[in-house]
Design a protein around this motif. Structure first.
Motif, PDB file in Angstrom:
ATOM      1  N   ILE B  42       8.505   6.244 -23.432  1.00 42.30           N
ATOM      2  CA  ILE B  42       9.515   5.504 -24.200  1.00 42.30           C
ATOM      3  C   ILE B  42      10.811   6.312 -24.127  1.00 42.30           C
ATOM      4  O   ILE B  42      10.812   7.518 -24.416  1.00 42.30           O
ATOM      5  N   PHE B  43      11.880   5.653 -23.709  1.00 35.94           N
ATOM      6  CA  PHE B  43      13.182   6.320 -23.633  1.00 35.94           C
ATOM      7  C   PHE B  43      14.063   5.835 -24.778  1.00 35.94           C
ATOM      8  O   PHE B  43      14.169   4.625 -25.010  1.00 35.94           O
ATOM      9  N   VAL B  44      14.668   6.778 -25.463  1.00 38.90           N
ATOM     10  CA  VAL B  44      15.573   6.415 -26.553  1.00 38.90           C
ATOM     11  C   VAL B  44      16.912   7.113 -26.334  1.00 38.90           C
ATOM     12  O   VAL B  44      16.954   8.318 -26.050  1.00 38.90           O
ATOM     13  N   ASP B  45      18.005   6.347 -26.417  1.00 37.77           N
ATOM     14  CA  ASP B  45      19.338   6.959 -26.453  1.00 37.77           C
ATOM     15  C   ASP B  45      19.626   7.309 -27.897  1.00 37.77           C
ATOM     16  O   ASP B  45      19.719   6.420 -28.750  1.00 37.77           O
ATOM     17  N   LEU B  46      19.749   8.608 -28.155  1.00 38.04           N
ATOM     18  CA  LEU B  46      19.980   9.065 -29.518  1.00 38.04           C
ATOM     19  C   LEU B  46      21.466   9.408 -29.680  1.00 38.04           C
ATOM     20  O   LEU B  46      22.041  10.109 -28.857  1.00 38.04           O
ATOM     21  N   ARG B  47      22.078   8.892 -30.776  1.00 34.52           N
ATOM     22  CA  ARG B  47      23.529   8.994 -30.943  1.00 34.52           C
ATOM     23  C   ARG B  47      23.878   9.757 -32.210  1.00 34.52           C
ATOM     24  O   ARG B  47      23.328   9.497 -33.275  1.00 34.52           O
ATOM     25  N   ASP B  48      24.785  10.701 -32.098  1.00 33.31           N
ATOM     26  CA  ASP B  48      25.442  11.219 -33.295  1.00 33.31           C
ATOM     27  C   ASP B  48      26.940  11.237 -33.019  1.00 33.31           C
ATOM     28  O   ASP B  48      27.389  10.661 -32.018  1.00 33.31           O
ATOM     29  N   THR B  49      27.702  11.879 -33.880  1.00 32.03           N
ATOM     30  CA  THR B  49      29.158  11.773 -33.774  1.00 32.03           C
ATOM     31  C   THR B  49      29.706  12.448 -32.510  1.00 32.03           C
ATOM     32  O   THR B  49      30.828  12.175 -32.102  1.00 32.03           O
ATOM     33  N   THR B  50      28.888  13.283 -31.874  1.00 35.73           N
ATOM     34  CA  THR B  50      29.366  13.966 -30.664  1.00 35.73           C
ATOM     35  C   THR B  50      29.017  13.222 -29.383  1.00 35.73           C
ATOM     36  O   THR B  50      29.524  13.566 -28.322  1.00 35.73           O
ATOM     37  N   GLY B  51      28.120  12.248 -29.461  1.00 40.16           N
ATOM     38  CA  GLY B  51      27.777  11.502 -28.260  1.00 40.16           C
ATOM     39  C   GLY B  51      26.315  11.113 -28.216  1.00 40.16           C
ATOM     40  O   GLY B  51      25.643  11.045 -29.253  1.00 40.16           O
ATOM     41  N   ILE B  52      25.842  10.853 -27.008  1.00 37.60           N
ATOM     42  CA  ILE B  52      24.502  10.291 -26.815  1.00 37.60           C
ATOM     43  C   ILE B  52      23.691  11.215 -25.915  1.00 37.60           C
ATOM     44  O   ILE B  52      24.227  11.803 -24.969  1.00 37.60           O
ATOM     45  N   VAL B  53      22.389  11.339 -26.222  1.00 35.97           N
ATOM     46  CA  VAL B  53      21.497  12.071 -25.330  1.00 35.97           C
ATOM     47  C   VAL B  53      20.190  11.270 -25.217  1.00 35.97           C
ATOM     48  O   VAL B  53      19.814  10.563 -26.148  1.00 35.97           O
ATOM     49  N   GLN B  54      19.543  11.401 -24.064  1.00 36.61           N
ATOM     50  CA  GLN B  54      18.287  10.668 -23.883  1.00 36.61           C
ATOM     51  C   GLN B  54      17.119  11.496 -24.400  1.00 36.61           C
ATOM     52  O   GLN B  54      16.980  12.664 -24.046  1.00 36.61           O
ATOM     53  N   VAL B  55      16.304  10.896 -25.264  1.00 35.50           N
ATOM     54  CA  VAL B  55      15.071  11.557 -25.686  1.00 35.50           C
ATOM     55  C   VAL B  55      13.892  10.731 -25.179  1.00 35.50           C
ATOM     56  O   VAL B  55      13.961   9.506 -25.091  1.00 35.50           O
ATOM     57  N   GLY B  69       7.194   6.571 -31.987  1.00 38.26           N
ATOM     58  CA  GLY B  69       8.373   6.195 -31.187  1.00 38.26           C
ATOM     59  C   GLY B  69       8.341   4.726 -30.810  1.00 38.26           C
ATOM     60  O   GLY B  69       9.391   4.095 -30.637  1.00 38.26           O
ATOM     61  N   ASP B  70       7.138   4.200 -30.716  1.00 34.71           N
ATOM     62  CA  ASP B  70       6.989   2.792 -30.358  1.00 34.71           C
ATOM     63  C   ASP B  70       7.521   1.877 -31.455  1.00 34.71           C
ATOM     64  O   ASP B  70       7.789   0.701 -31.221  1.00 34.71           O
ATOM     65  N   LYS B  71       7.655   2.418 -32.672  1.00 35.15           N
ATOM     66  CA  LYS B  71       8.128   1.574 -33.792  1.00 35.15           C
ATOM     67  C   LYS B  71       9.649   1.572 -33.934  1.00 35.15           C
ATOM     68  O   LYS B  71      10.200   0.860 -34.766  1.00 35.15           O
ATOM     69  N   LEU B  72      10.303   2.432 -33.149  1.00 33.57           N
ATOM     70  CA  LEU B  72      11.755   2.571 -33.329  1.00 33.57           C
ATOM     71  C   LEU B  72      12.510   1.314 -32.942  1.00 33.57           C
ATOM     72  O   LEU B  72      12.148   0.627 -31.994  1.00 33.57           O
ATOM     73  N   ARG B  73      13.531   1.019 -33.700  1.00 34.00           N
ATOM     74  CA  ARG B  73      14.420  -0.096 -33.389  1.00 34.00           C
ATOM     75  C   ARG B  73      15.860   0.429 -33.432  1.00 34.00           C
ATOM     76  O   ARG B  73      16.096   1.537 -33.921  1.00 34.00           O
ATOM     77  N   GLY B  74      16.794  -0.385 -32.976  1.00 37.03           N
ATOM     78  CA  GLY B  74      18.197   0.015 -32.951  1.00 37.03           C
ATOM     79  C   GLY B  74      18.691   0.428 -34.331  1.00 37.03           C
ATOM     80  O   GLY B  74      18.360  -0.212 -35.331  1.00 37.03           O
ATOM     81  N   GLU B  75      19.445   1.519 -34.405  1.00 36.76           N
ATOM     82  CA  GLU B  75      20.074   2.049 -35.625  1.00 36.76           C
ATOM     83  C   GLU B  75      19.108   2.682 -36.618  1.00 36.76           C
ATOM     84  O   GLU B  75      19.524   3.061 -37.711  1.00 36.76           O
ATOM     85  N   TYR B  76      17.821   2.820 -36.241  1.00 36.96           N
ATOM     86  CA  TYR B  76      16.950   3.676 -37.045  1.00 36.96           C
ATOM     87  C   TYR B  76      17.541   5.090 -37.035  1.00 36.96           C
ATOM     88  O   TYR B  76      18.102   5.522 -36.031  1.00 36.96           O
ATOM     89  N   VAL B  77      17.404   5.775 -38.154  1.00 35.91           N
ATOM     90  CA  VAL B  77      17.862   7.164 -38.230  1.00 35.91           C
ATOM     91  C   VAL B  77      16.658   8.069 -38.048  1.00 35.91           C
ATOM     92  O   VAL B  77      15.658   7.926 -38.771  1.00 35.91           O
ATOM     93  N   ILE B  78      16.709   8.951 -37.069  1.00 34.32           N
ATOM     94  CA  ILE B  78      15.537   9.769 -36.770  1.00 34.32           C
ATOM     95  C   ILE B  78      15.900  11.247 -36.602  1.00 34.32           C
ATOM     96  O   ILE B  78      17.059  11.598 -36.396  1.00 34.32           O
ATOM     97  N   ALA B  79      14.855  12.062 -36.728  1.00 30.42           N
ATOM     98  CA  ALA B  79      14.950  13.479 -36.370  1.00 30.42           C
ATOM     99  C   ALA B  79      13.898  13.731 -35.294  1.00 30.42           C
ATOM    100  O   ALA B  79      12.766  13.250 -35.426  1.00 30.42           O
TER     101      ALA B  79
END
Lengths: 597, 597
Positions: B42-55, B69-79
Motif C-alpha cells: 500500500i502506497f500512501v503520499d503523506l503530507r505535512d506543511t513542508t511537503g509530501i513523502v511516499q510511505v 494501512g488498508d483502512k486509510l482514507r484521504g485526509e486521515y491524520v496519521i503517525a
C-alpha cells in the motif's frame, strides 16, 4: 517662531557622544531639558531619545547663536551645529559627561509653552495628568525605556519562534461573538443590518483551525479584548503572545516554552533561569500555598490541621469540619515577635476581606504560648497543632476555619500580605513554576452547572477520561500555567482532537449536541476532516513586560492606556457620535443615560 | 477511532527527507494525501506543511501496520514509524522522490470524512466553498506558501527597521472616532453609556504624538479598519506597515524606505531594485499616464492635442475646450493592426464605463488613415494630431475629449486595458516609481469646499506656503506615494509642526479654529509643547504581499478574509446577538431590517 531644519542634517544622537568624538563637528537635534545662563556662557542640556548632552553658547564662538540661545526655554525643539570639546568639569552622572558642544549654529525648530507636567522621572504628578498629557509623560527616559524593553521583548520572542519554524499568522479583529466566555466588545455591521462582529477575546478557535489547516506551528503577537469590569492591571485591550503547535503533547509544549522564557530573561534581565522549570500540580499548589499561582520566593506554607481538631470541643473548628469545611494554618516562622495583638488584628481584618469569618492564632514566645483560642482547646490539641506546624519560639501560627475555597483564598492571600509587610521578598529573584493538572471543570453557582475552567476544547488527562461521565469534578485537564513570582504570565492546554471525546465533554458541560453545534458549529465542522493532536499556550504580554521592567502599573508599559473606567484621557475616547452615524449602523441609543440622571 | 501519539515523537518533517537519510528510522506525522493499494503493498503520499513523502505499507515489514494501512482514507491524520529506503522508481517531481519510508508502526491519530473540497492547488471549486472550508483550503501548499511569504515579509521589515533603531510601539484598537476621514467602525461602550469607541483607520494622530513624545523613530505592523463599501481587493480590516520619523525631511524618509523596499524584493523575489528609485511629480504622472499610480512597464503615453483642435469645426472638441475641457490622446503604437472596428468599439464601451462620452480614433494602416472623425477635421488638423502622436503605419490613436478628470481617468484606464488585452506586460518586471508633489487639497463637490487630499496635517511644499490663502488649488504637498506596476503600495508625507502654518491650513479647509479644536483638539494641544519636524509613510501590507506572491486576489494572502459583503463565510460573522447583550451596551436595533423586508 519656527525655523525649518534648512540644510542641517542630524549627524549624531545626543546620548551617544563620548570623549572619542572630541574635535568633531556634529549636528544634534532635540528638546531643551534645562538652560542655565552664566553671563557670557549659556548652558543647555539637550535631550533626545538616547539621552542628554550639554551644549554651550559662547558669544566668542557665535554671537548670533548666543543671542538666539538666550531665548530658549524648556522643551523648545532645536537643532545645533558645533564642535565637541572636552569638558573642564566632568559630570560623572551623565554618560556624555566628559564632553560638551560649543554651538556655532542654532535653529529653533519649534517653541514650547511651559508644559503642564515636568519631564523628569521622579515627578509626583497625578496619574490622570500623566495620561492626559501622555506625549509629555512619554518624554521621560524611564517611560521610553519601558517601551524600548517592550519592543525588545517582542523581538526576542519573534526571533526565537521564527528560528523554531513557527509562522506568524494574523487572525481577524472583526470576528464572531464568543459563546462561553467573558463579555465581548460588539461592533454593529452597517452592511449586514442588525448583525454584530465581536472583537476577539483570543484567537483560540481560529488558531485551532490553523492546526486543522496543517499550519503546524503558529504564533501571533496580537490584541485581545474583554469587556469586563476593570480591576487594577487589567485593560480592555491587551496584548497576547499566542502559540499553537501540532503533533505535540504537554512535554513538547513545555519544553520549547521553557527555552523561550529562559531566553527572554537572559537577554533582557541577564537572569539565568535554570531548566527544567519546576512543576507543581494544581492540587499541591492549593494545598501548600492556597493559590494556583503561588509565589515561591518565601515559605509560610499551608498545612491541614483538620484531623487534629475534627472532634474538638471548640465548635468553630469541629462543626465547620462536620459541615464539609476545613481548618488550615500557616506558620510565620521566625517572625512572631514582629506581630503585636494589634497588628494581628489587622491581619484578621485582611483575612475578612478575603472571605474569612475570623482568624485564630497561636504565638510562641519566650513567655510561652499565647492564643485567644487556647482555652477552647485541649493541651494535646494545642500541642499537636504546634507540632504539625513545626512551631517554635518566635513563631506565629495563623489559622482559618471555613469552607475550602475561603480557607485557601484567605491563607493564600495572608501569606503574601505578611511577606510584603515583613519586606522579606527578594525583588531580584525570579521564581518560576509550571502549575499542571488543573481541574477540567469548575462549578458555576450562578449557572448551576459545570463550566470549563479553561475552555471546552481542553483535553482531559488520559487516565481521567473515564471519570467524565461519573465524576467530572475529579477530571484533571492537560492544562498548564507558567507562574512567575505569584503572577500567572501564561497558560495553555492540549486540545481535544477526537469528536467522541468532544461530545462527552459537551455532555459534561450540560450542552446538547444541538446547543454545542449552535455555539461552536464551524469548529466542530472543521473537526470532521482530520485534526492533528495539538495544543498551545498564550502569554499575557503586558504582564510579562511589567515583570521585565519592574513596573507595578500596567499603564506604564502601554503607550496609550485606558483608565479603570475604560476611557482614554488623552483622546477622550469613547465619545458621542452623530445620529447619522448611528443610522448607518442601524442602531439607536437606549436612553439609559437619561434614565440614570 | 482515534489513537493518541503514545510514545511516538516526530523526528522529521515529510518534505525534508532526502537520499542522505537512507537507512534512518524516522517518525513522521501528517495527512494522507493519496492512497494506492497494489495488492501486497500500500502506497500512501503523506503530507505535512513542508511537503509530501511516499510511505509504504508492506505486510512483510509489519502485518499489523499493513492491515491498518488498508483502512486509510484521504485526509486521515496519521503517525508512522519506519525506515528510509532508496526508491526503485524515482519520482523526479517530488523533492523527496528518491526515497520512501517502509512503515513498521502506524497510528491513526484522527479519521476524516471526505472533504468537500480537494486539497490540491488547481482545484477550481468556487471561492465561497474555499472560504467556508478555509481550514481545508489552507491545506493547499500554494496557500500555505503565501502565508509563509507574508510572514517572511514581516520578518524582513521588522529586522530592517530594528537594525535602523526604529521602535515598534502598539497603539490602541479601541480609540476615538476620526473626523475628516472614511467611515469608522464604532464600538458601543458599556461602562460609558451612549459613548462609542472607533476602530482606527490608521494610527496617524497617535504616531504623530509619539514623535511629540520624542520616540524619534516609530513603526508598527498593525490592523486598520474602514467601514467603506468593499471593492475588489479591499477588506474591512487590513494590515498596515506604519512608520514615522522625527527630524527628517522628504529625502530622509525616501532614502531609508528605498533601502527597505530593495531588501524586501531582494530577499523574497531575488529581484534587484536599482536605487534611487525613479521619481515623477503628480503633475507629470497625470499628464503622461492619466493616473497618479502609473504602470510604467509599457508606453502608450497621453499627449495633449487641445491646442490643435481648439478652433476646430468639430464642435465636440472645440466646444469642450471652450468649456474648460481637454482633448488628449494615446497612441497604441505598433499594435494598430490588432484592432478591428469591432474591438475598437469595445474599447469605446470600456472608456464609457470610465466616464467618457465617446472615444474617437485614428487608425494608420497600409491603406492609409481611417477615422470616423476624419470628415470633421481639416487635413491639417488630422496631420498635426498624427504628427503630435508620432503616428506611423500600424498605429492606433485613441482620443478622449471631456473635462480634465474624465480624460485622465478614461485614457489612463484605457492604456492599461489595451496593454492587458495585447498581453504585452512583462509579469516578471517590477517597475517602481515615487510620485511626489501631490496637490495639498482636492475639491469636494459634495461638501462644496476643499478637503485635504491626504490629511489636514500634511506639510505644504515650502515655496507654495504663500499660496495657501490665495490659490489653495495650486499648493503642492510634501507627500509621496510609492507605486509598483501601477499599484500604490505606500504613501506618506512630512507633517506640519508649526501652529501658525497649521492654522492657515485649517482656514483653507474652511474650519474655524473652534471647529479645528473640536475635531483635533488633543493633537493641537500636544502641538503646543515642542514638536519636532516629522514625517512618515504607511504601506498597505496586504497589497504588498499580493505583489510578492503574484496573487490577484487579496483574500489569498489573508488567512481568514471577509467577502465583499464583509462577512466571514467560515465563522458566519457578523451574527445576531441577544437582547441582554444589547441592553448591556445601551443600544437597541433600529428595525431597519424589517423596514427593508
Amino acid at each position: 517662531m519656527s525655523e525649518s531644519m534648512g540644510n542641517l542634517r542630524r549627524t549624531h544622537m545626543c546620548g551617544t557622544l563620548r570623549l572619542e568624538n572630541e574635535g568633531q563637528e556634529v549636528v544634534l537635534m532635540g528638546w531643551v531639558q534645562k538652560r542655565r545662563n552664566l553671563g557670557s556662557l549659556i548652558f543647555v542640556d539637550l535631550r533626545d531619545t538616547t539621552g542628554i548632552v550639554q551644549v554651550v553658547f559662547d558669544s566668542h564662538v557665535s554671537q548670533e547663536a548666543f543671542d538666539k540661545g538666550d531665548k530658549l526655554r524648556g522643551e523648545y525643539v532645536i537643532a545645533v551645529r558645533g564642535k565637541v570639546h572636552k569638558r573642564q568639569s566632568i559630570n560623572s552622572e551623565l554618560p556624555t559627561g566628559e564632553i560638551e558642544i560649543f554651538v556655532e549654529e542654532l535653529k529653533i525648530l519649534n517653541e514650547a509653552q511651559t508644559p503642564p507636567i515636568y519631564i523628569k522621572d521622579d515627578d509626583d504628578v497625578s496619574e490622570a495628568m500623566r495620561l492626559k498629557y501622555r506625549y509629555l509623560d512619554l518624554r521621560k527616559s524611564s517611560m521610553q525605556n519601558k517601551l524600548k524593553i517592550r519592543h525588545k521583548a517582542t523581538r526576542i520572542v519573534r526571533e526565537f519562534l521564527d528560528e523554531n519554524d513557527f509562522i506568524e499568522v494574523e487572525t481577524p479583529i472583526l470576528t464572531k461573538p464568543t459563546p462561553e466566555g467573558a463579555r465581548d466588545y460588539l461592533v454593529p455591521s452597517r452592511v449586514n443590518p442588525e448583525k454584530f462582529y465581536a472583537l476577539p477575546q483570543s484567537p483560540q478557535t481560529l488558531k485551532q483551525l490553523l492546526m486543522v489547516a496543517g499550519m503546524d506551528k503558529y504564533y501571533q503577537i496580537t490584541k485581545c479584548f474583554r469587556d469586563e469590569d476593570l480591576r487594577a492591571n487589567r485593560q480592555p485591550e491587551f496584548t497576547q503572545i499566542d502559540i499553537e503547535m501540532s503533533f505535540v503533547d504537554i512535554e513538547d509544549i513545555i519544553s520549547i516554552n521553557e527555552k523561550l522564557i529562559q531566553k527572554i530573561f537572559k537577554d533582557i534581565k541577564n537572569v539565568d533561569i535554570q531548566l527544567p522549570i519546576k512543576r507543581m500540580t494544581y492540587e499541591e499548589a492549593m494545598e501548600r500555598f492556597g493559590s494556583d499561582k503561588p509565589d515561591l520566593r518565601f515559605g509560610f506554607e499551608l498545612k491541614n490541621i483538620g484531623d487534629i481538631v475534627e472532634n474538638s470541643e471548640f465548635k468553630v473548628f469541629s462543626d465547620n469540619i462536620k459541615n464539609g469545611g476545613e481548618v488550615r494554618a500557616i506558620n510565620i516562622d521566625g517572625y512572631g515577635n514582629e506581630f503585636t495583638r494589634k497588628s494581628i488584628s489587622k491581619l484578621e481584618d485582611f483575612a475578612k476581606t478575603h472571605g474569612a469569618k475570623g482568624l485564630a492564632w497561636i504565638k510562641i514566645s519566650e513567655e510561652g504560648v499565647t492564643s485567644p483560642i487556647a482555652k477552647f482547646l485541649t493541651e494535646e490539641e494545642l500541642n499537636r497543632i504546634i507540632e504539625r506546624m513545626n512551631g517554635k519560639e518566635g513563631d506565629l501560627i495563623l489559622i482559618v476555619s471555613d469552607k475550602s475555597s475561603v480557607v485557601f483564598n484567605a491563607l493564600g492571600s495572608l501569606r503574601i500580605e505578611v511577606a510584603n509587610k515583613l519586606n522579606i521578598i527578594d525583588k531580584d529573584e525570579f521564581n518560576l513554576v509550571w502549575i499542571t493538572e488543573f481541574p477540567l471543570f469548575e462549578y458555576d453557582d450562578e449557572e448551576d452547572r459545570y463550566v470549563a475552567k479553561h475552555h471546552p476544547f481542553t483535553h482531559p488527562v488520559d487516565e481521567d477520561i473515564e471519570l467524565l461521565e461519573t465524576a467530572p469534578e475529579k477530571v484533571r485537564a492537560k492544562a498548564y500555567d507558567i507562574v512567575i513570582n505569584g503572577d500567572e504570565i501564561g497558560g495553555g492546554s492540549i486540545r481535544i482532537n477526537n469528536s467522541e471525546l468532544q461530545e462527552k465533554m459537551f455532555k459534561a458541560l450540560g450542552f446538547s449536541m444541538e446547543e454545542a453545534w449552535d455555539k461552536f458549529g464551524f469548529l466542530l465542522e472543521g473537526f470532521k476532516y482530520g485534526v492533528p493532536p495539538h495544543g498551545g499556550i498564550a502569554y499575557g504580554f503586558d504582564r510579562l513586560v511589567m515583570l521585565l521592567t519592574d513596573s507595578d502599573n500596567i499603564r506604564d508599559v502601554i503607550a496609550f492606556p485606558k483608565t479603570q473606567s475604560a476611557t482614554c484621557l488623552l483622546t477622550e475616547a469613547p465619545t458621542s457620535v452623530t445620529e447619522k452615524q448611528l443610522d448607518e449602523i442601524h442602531i439607536k441609543l437606549m436612553g439609559n443615560k437619561d434614565v440614570e440622571k
